[in-house]
Design an enzyme around this catalytic site. Structure first.
Site, short mmCIF file in Angstrom:
data_model
loop_
_atom_site.label_atom_id
_atom_site.label_comp_id
_atom_site.label_asym_id
_atom_site.label_seq_id
_atom_site.Cartn_x
_atom_site.Cartn_y
_atom_site.Cartn_z
N GLU A 1 -10.01 -0.54 -0.18
CA GLU A 1 -10.12 -0.22 1.25
C GLU A 1 -11.14 0.90 1.42
OE1 GLU A 1 -7.45 0.99 5.16
OE2 GLU A 1 -6.47 0.79 3.24
N GLU B 1 3.14 4.42 2.42
CA GLU B 1 2.56 3.26 1.75
C GLU B 1 3.55 2.11 1.68
OE1 GLU B 1 -0.49 3.48 1.55
OE2 GLU B 1 -0.68 5.66 1.66
N GLU C 1 -1.98 1.11 -0.09
CA GLU C 1 -0.82 0.23 0.08
C GLU C 1 -1.01 -1.17 -0.46
OE1 GLU C 1 -3.15 -0.28 4.05
OE2 GLU C 1 -2.74 1.32 2.60
N ASN C 2 -1.88 -1.39 -1.44
CA ASN C 2 -2.10 -2.74 -1.98
C ASN C 2 -0.78 -3.49 -2.14
OD1 ASN C 2 -4.86 -1.71 -2.73
ND2 ASN C 2 -3.61 -0.55 -4.18
N HIS D 1 3.74 0.30 5.01
CA HIS D 1 2.58 -0.57 5.23
C HIS D 1 2.87 -2.02 4.83
CE1 HIS D 1 -0.83 1.44 6.84
NE2 HIS D 1 -0.95 2.34 5.90
#
Length: 881
Positions: free
Chosen positions: A126, A303, A269-270, A306
Site C-alpha cells: 500500500e 489493523e 492490514e494485508n 480493517h
C-alpha cells in the site's frame, strides 16, 4: 528516479479499468542475487469500458524476463514497456497472461514492494508498492483471488508466509522448499503480503461467535519472542470487541502478524497476514512504556478491524482512502476508549487534531478528507485523511446515535461486502438505514480547512432563558474559497452555581429532521446555518456554558469566558474533556502572558490545581492531563504569527511557576502513588503511573529533593515507564552533570535493544534543554543511527524538528538547513520518509519574518535539486506556491 515534473491525478478523471483480473497466481523464487517473480493472470474484458483490446499494466524498477499470452510467448510487436508500465495490444475478451520479472529486494531502500529487512524478506504494497514486484493493474478497484507459491532454501527461510490459508508445503527435487498459500477472498494488490525468514512464533487461538476456531500467530526474530504476549492478548480483545460492537466475525482459519524492523509505516492490514513495524507490536515491562503498550493495543486493533472496514469492503480509488482509514480509526478509538479511559482517549484525540491536523488544514498542504487531486498518493496518508476522517465518522455517530450508527454500519457491510466502493456509498448506507438526509453533512468530506465557530451567549433573567448565537466560517484553503455552512453537531451542557448540570430544554424545531440525540444534561444541537440562535428556557439562574462537550466537532471555537468561569469548569464540569479544555484555555492565557515577562501563578488557580492533585476520587490519568501544559506546537496554533522562541520562553516560565507554587503538593502526590506492586500494563496502574510521573517532572524542576527522587527511580525501577520518566526529568533538570551521566548509563544498559535505543535517541533530540543542532549531528554519526531504518530517522530528525522547537528554529537557520540536508539525502533512497520529514518546513508562512525567510530558502534549495521524487516534489512545490 521519477520524472521531476510529474502528472497530477484528478478524482474527476476516474474511469473503470478496461480489464478485470479474476485470479492471480504468483510464484516467488527467492535467490541470493535477485528474486524471480512469475505472475499468471486470468484477464476478462470489462463490458462497461471500450478497451480497444489494449491493456496497460503498472510497473516500477522491474526487469522484464518473459511475457506469454495463453501459453505462447508474446511477439515483441504486441507489447511495449516504459519506466512505469507494460502495454499489451491486440487482446480479446479473455486471456491468461503470464509475466516473469526479476527484482532485487536487497537494493530496495524505498521499502516498498518486496525488500529485505535484516535477514528477512517482507513486503509493503500500500498504496502502490505491488508494481515494484510485477506488472499489474495496481489499483484498488481491481480485486482478484490470489494464490501464492514461495520457493526458497528452507534451511535459511524456515518460515514462508502469504495471504489466506496454507494449502501445500513440499520439498522440490532440487532440495528447495515450496509453500503455497490460497486466499479465497477477492482483494486488490495493495493487500498482498509475503514474508520469508528465520522466525519464531507465539501462538494462541480464538473461538468466533459462530464457534469456529481461528489460529493466531505472531512471528518475530528469535530474540524478541518474549515481547509478543501483550499484542496477542490485544488481538483477542479486538476480535471479541468487533463481534460484540459491530457483529463482525473473522473469516479465515488463521490470522498472522509479523514484526519487521525496517518499515515506513506503523502497520499494514494485508488480508490474514498483517505486517507491523516492530515498534508497534513488541513489548515487555522492562523495555516498553505504558504509552507503547497503549499504542500497540490501538494499532493491533486498527489493523484487525480493517479486515471488514478496508479488506472485505475496500476503496474504489485512492481518493476514497478515508473510507477505510477514517472509519477504522474511529473504530479503533472507540475500542481504546472502551478498554481504558474514554475521557483520556478523547483528550488525546483532540490534542492531535488541534496540534497537527489544524496546522495541516491551515497550511499549504491543506486538503479535504476526500481530496480532489494528488501527484503522489503516499503524501495523502495524513492526519486529515485518518484522524479528521475519523472525526467526521464520529459526527455521524453523534448525529444518529449509537443504535442508528450500528444500523447504518450493518447495512454498509451487507450491501458492499466484496466490493470496492466510495465514501458516499458509506454515507448512503447511514442515510438509508436511518431515513436521514446527510447531503449537507457531506461537505465535511469535500471542504478543506477547520471551521471557526464564534459563540455569544445572553441570559435574559426576565425570561429565565439563555440565548446562544453561533456563527460559523471556514477559511479559504489552497484551491477552495467561499465555503458553504457545514452541519456541525454541538454537544453542550449548562452548569449551575453549585457545579451541577441543569436540564437542557430547546425547541425540537431548532434541530433538523426530528433528530433526538441528547439527554437532559448534555444535548447535541444541529448547527447547520451560517448563523443560528438557540433558546434554552426554564433556567432559574444564569448558567455557565460548556460548549462542544466530548469534542463533538473538529472546529476552532471562539468563545470568551472569564478566568473565574474557566476555573469553575476545571473544577466542576461533568464532561471530562471540557474540564481539560477549560484548563488548556487557562494555561494558554498564562503562556501568552508569560511571553511578555515573569509569571506568577494566581492564588485562586493554585488552590484549584492543588485540589485536583489531592482529589483521590478522580481518575489519575485525567488529572495528569489536567495538570499538563499545552505543548509549544499547541500554543503556536493559537498564534497569528508564530515566534517559537517567545512561546518557548513563555511556556518555560509558566512551567517553573506551577512547579514552584505546588512543590509540596507534587511531592505529596508522588509519594501517595509510589508502589511496589508488580508491573502490569492495565488501566488502573497506567493511570497511577501517569500522574506519579507528571508529579515527578514538576517536583524535580522545583527542588533538589525531586531530583534525588528521580535519580532513585531511574536506578531502582523494574519498568521502562518509570525509568524513562526519570531519565526525561533528569535530562530536563538543567543539571550539566546528571544529564550526560544518566544518558550514558541508559545506553550502556540497553544498547542491545534497538527499540529502547530509539527512545534514548528521541529523548535527546526532542529535548529543549539538550536537543541542540550539535547534539543531533553527533547522534547522526552514532553507532545507533542508521539511515536505512525509518524508526531511527524519526527518533532523531523527527523528534528534533517537531519537539525541540527552540533549537530547530535556530535564528541563523541552521536547524532548517540540517533538516533540508537530510531530506535531500533521503529523496534518493526513501522518498516516502523524505516527504514526511518536510512537514515542519511547510509552516514557513506563519513564522516571524526573520525565521520565515530562512525556512523558505531551505525549501527552495530542496526544490532546486535535480531528480526529485514525486513524493518530495509535490510537498515542496505546494509549500512554495
Amino acid at each position: 528516479m521519477r520524472d521531476a515534473q510529474p502528472q497530477t491525478i484528478h478524482l474527476t478523471d476516474y474511469q473503470q479499468p478496461g480489464y478485470w483480473i479474476n485470479t492471480t497466481e504468483l510464484t516467488f523464487e527467492l535467490q541470493d542475487d535477485a528474486t524471480l517473480v512469475t505472475s499468471v493472470l486470468a484477464l476478462e474484458a470489462n463490458s462497461a469500458v471500450d478497451s480497444q483490446g489494449e491493456l496497460t499494466l503498472h510497473g516500477q524498477e522491474l526487469e522484464l524476463v518473459a511475457v506469454e499470452l495463453d501459453g505462447q510467448a508474446l511477439d515483441a510487436s504486441r507489447y511495449s514497456t516504459s519506466d512505469e508500465s507494460l502495454t499489451i495490444s491486440g487482446l480479446a475478451d479473455q486471456h491468461t497472461l503470464s509475466i516473469v520479472t526479476r527484482i532485487q529486494p536487497d537494493k530496495n531502500t524505498a521499502l516498498e514492494g518486496l525488500y529485505r529487512s535484516g535477514g528477512m524478506y517482507c513486503t509493503q504494497c500500500e498504496a502502490e508498492g505491488f508494481r515494484r514486484i510485477t506488472y499489474y493493474l495496481d489499483r484498488p478497484d481491481v480485486m482478484s483471488v490470489f494464490t501464492t507459491h514461495i520457493i526458497a532454501d528452507g534451511s535459511r527461510y524456515p518460515v514462508m508466509l502469504s495471504n489466506g490459508n496454507c494449502v501445500a508445503d513440499e520439498t522440490l527435487a532440487d532440495g528447495r522448499r515450496k509453500v503455497t498459500w490460497s486466499d479465497p477472498h477477492r482483494k486488490p494488490a495493495y493487500l498482498f503480503a509475503l514474508v520469508a525468514g528465520d522466525l519464531l512464533s507465539k501462538e494462541d487461538s480464538f473461538t468466533t461467535m459462530s464457534g469456529r476456531e481461528v489460529k493466531l500467530q505472531i512471528f518475530v526474530e528469535p530474540q524478541n519472542i518474549d515481547k509478543t504476549d501483550y499484542a496477542l492478548d490485544a488481538l483477542k480483545r479486538s476480535m471479541r470487541w468487533d463481534e460484540e460492537t459491530y457483529g463482525r466475525e473473522y473469516d479465515l482459519d488463521i490470522f498472522m502478524i509479523v514484526a519487521v524492523d525496517d518499515f515506513n509505516m506503523g502497520a499494514m492490514e494485508n488480508k490474514g497476514l498483517n505486517i507491523f513495524n516492530s515498534s508497534c507490536v513488541l513489548a515487555n515491562p522492562a523495555t516498553a512504556t505504558d504509552a507503547a503498550y497503549q499504542r500497540i493495543e490501538a494499532i493491533v486493533a486498527h489493523e484487525y478491524f480493517h479486515n471488514w472496514s478496508g479488506n472485505r469492503v475496500t476503496c474504489r480509488d485512492w481518493f476514497q482512502l478515508s473510507l477505510k482509514e477514517g472509519f477504522t480509526v474511529f473504530r479503533d478509538a472507540s475500542f481504546s476508549a472502551d478498554m481504558n479511559s474514554a475521557t483520556v482517549k478523547r483528550i488525546e484525540d483532540a490534542r492531535l487534531l488541534r496540534t497537527v491536523q489544524f496546522a495541516e488544514d491551515g497550511g499549504p498542504m491543506a486538503h479535504p478528507v476526500q481530496p480532489d487531486s494528488f501527484i503522489e498518493i503516499s503524501n495523502f496518508y495524513t492526519v486529515t485523511i485518518y484522524e479528521k476522517g475519523a472525526e467526521v465518522v464520529g459526527m455521524i455517530h453523534k448525529i444518529l446515535g449509537a443504535d442508528g450508527f450500528r444500523k447504518g454500519s450493518d447495512l454498509y457491510f451487507e450491501r458492499h461486502d466484496g466490493q470496492a466502493v466510495t465514501i458516499y456509498d458509506f454515507v448512503a448506507a447511514m442515510e438509508d438505514a436511518n431515513g436521514v438526509d446527510l447531503s449537507q453533512f457531506k461537505l465535511w468530506y469535500k471542504q478543506a480547512g477547520t471551521p471557526i465557530v464564534t459563540a455569544a451567549a445572553e441570559y435574559r433573567e426576565d425570561e429565565q432563558a439563555l440565548y446562544l448565537t453561533l456563527h460559523q466560517q471556514c477559511p479559504d484553503t489552497p484551491g477552495q474559497s467561499g465555503k458553504k455552512p457545514m452541519w456541525i453537531p454541538v454537544q453542550l451542557g449548562l452548569i449551575d452555581s453549585e457545579g451541577n448540570d441543569m436540564a437542557v430544554n430547546v425547541s425540537p424545531a431548532q434541530n433538523p429532521q426530528g433528530l433526538d440525540t441528547w439527554t437532559n444534561a448534555s444535548q447535541v444541537l444541529h448547527f447547520t446555518e451560517e448563523e443560528q440562535t438557540f433558546v434554552f428556557s426554564g433556567l432559574k439562574e444564569q448558567p455557565v456554558l460548556s460548549l462542544f462537550r466530548d469534542f463533538s466537532a473538529p472546529v476552532k471555537v471562539r468563545f470568551i469566558q472569564p478566568e473565574e468561569e474557566l476555573l469553575f469548569r476545571l473544577q466542576t464540569d461533568s464532561d471530562g474533556f471540557n474540564r481539560w479544555d477549560a484548563g488548556q484555555q487557562l494555561m494558554l492565557g498564562w503562556i501568552q502572558q508569560a511571553q511578555e515577562g515573569e509569571f506568577e501563578l494566581p492564588e485562586t488557580a493554585r488552590q484549584v490545581l492543588a485540589e485536583l492533585l489531592a482529589d483521590e476520587s478522580l481518575d489519575p490519568a485525567m488529572v495528569s492531563y489536567l495538570l499538563t501544559l499545552p505543548s509549544e506546537a499547541y500554543v503556536a496554533e493559537f498564534s497569528d504569527q508564530v515566534d517559537p522562541h517567545a512561546i518557548h520562553l513563555g511556556r518555560k516560565r509558566v512551567r517553573l511557576a506551577v512547579a514552584m507554587a505546588l512543590n509540596e503538593e507534587f511531592a505529596a502526590c508522588y509519594q501517595r502513588l509510589e508502589s511496589d506492586a508488580e508491573y502490569q500494563p492495565e488501566p488502573e496502574q497506567m493511570a497511577a503511573r501517569a500522574l506519579k510521573n507528571l508529579a515527578l517532572s514538576y517536583w524535580s524542576l522545583a527542588s533538589d529533593a525531586g531530583v534525588k527522587k528521580a535519580v532513585s527511580q531511574f536506578g531502582k525501577t523494574d519498568n521502562m515507564t518509570d525509568q524513562m520518566a526519570a531519565m526525561v526529568a533528569l535530562v530536563n533538570s538543567g543539571d550539566d552533570e546528571l544529564a550526560p551521566k544518566t544518558l550514558d548509563a541508559f545506553y550502556e544498559q540497553w544498547k542491545q535493544d534497538p527499540l529502547v535505543v530509539n527512545q534514548w535517541l528521541s529523548v535527546q533530540c526532542g529535548s529543549s534543554e539538550i536537543g541542540t543542532i550539535e547534539r543531533v549531528k553527533q547522534l547522526m554519526e552514532h553507532e545507533a543511527f542508521d539511515w536505512r531504518n525509518p524508526n531511527k530517522i524519526r527518533s532523531v530528525l523527527g523528534a528534533f524538528a517537531n519537539q525541540a522547537l527552540c533549537h530547530f528554529h535556530a535564528e541563523d537557520g541552521s536547524g532548517y538547513a540540517l533538516l533540508a540536508d537530510a531530506i535531500i539525502r533521503l529523496n534518493a533512497s526513501n522518498p516516502q520518509i523524505a516527504s514526511r520529514l518536510i512537514t515542519p518546513l511547510t509552516k514557513w508562512g506563519r513564522l516571524v519574518p526573520q525565521l520565515s525567510e530562512k525556512m523558505k530558502a531551505e525549501l527552495q534549495r530542496i526544490a532546486d535539486e535535480p531528480n526529485l521524487s514525486r513524493d518530495v516534489y509535490e510537498v515542496v512545490n505546494k509549500s512554495l506556491a
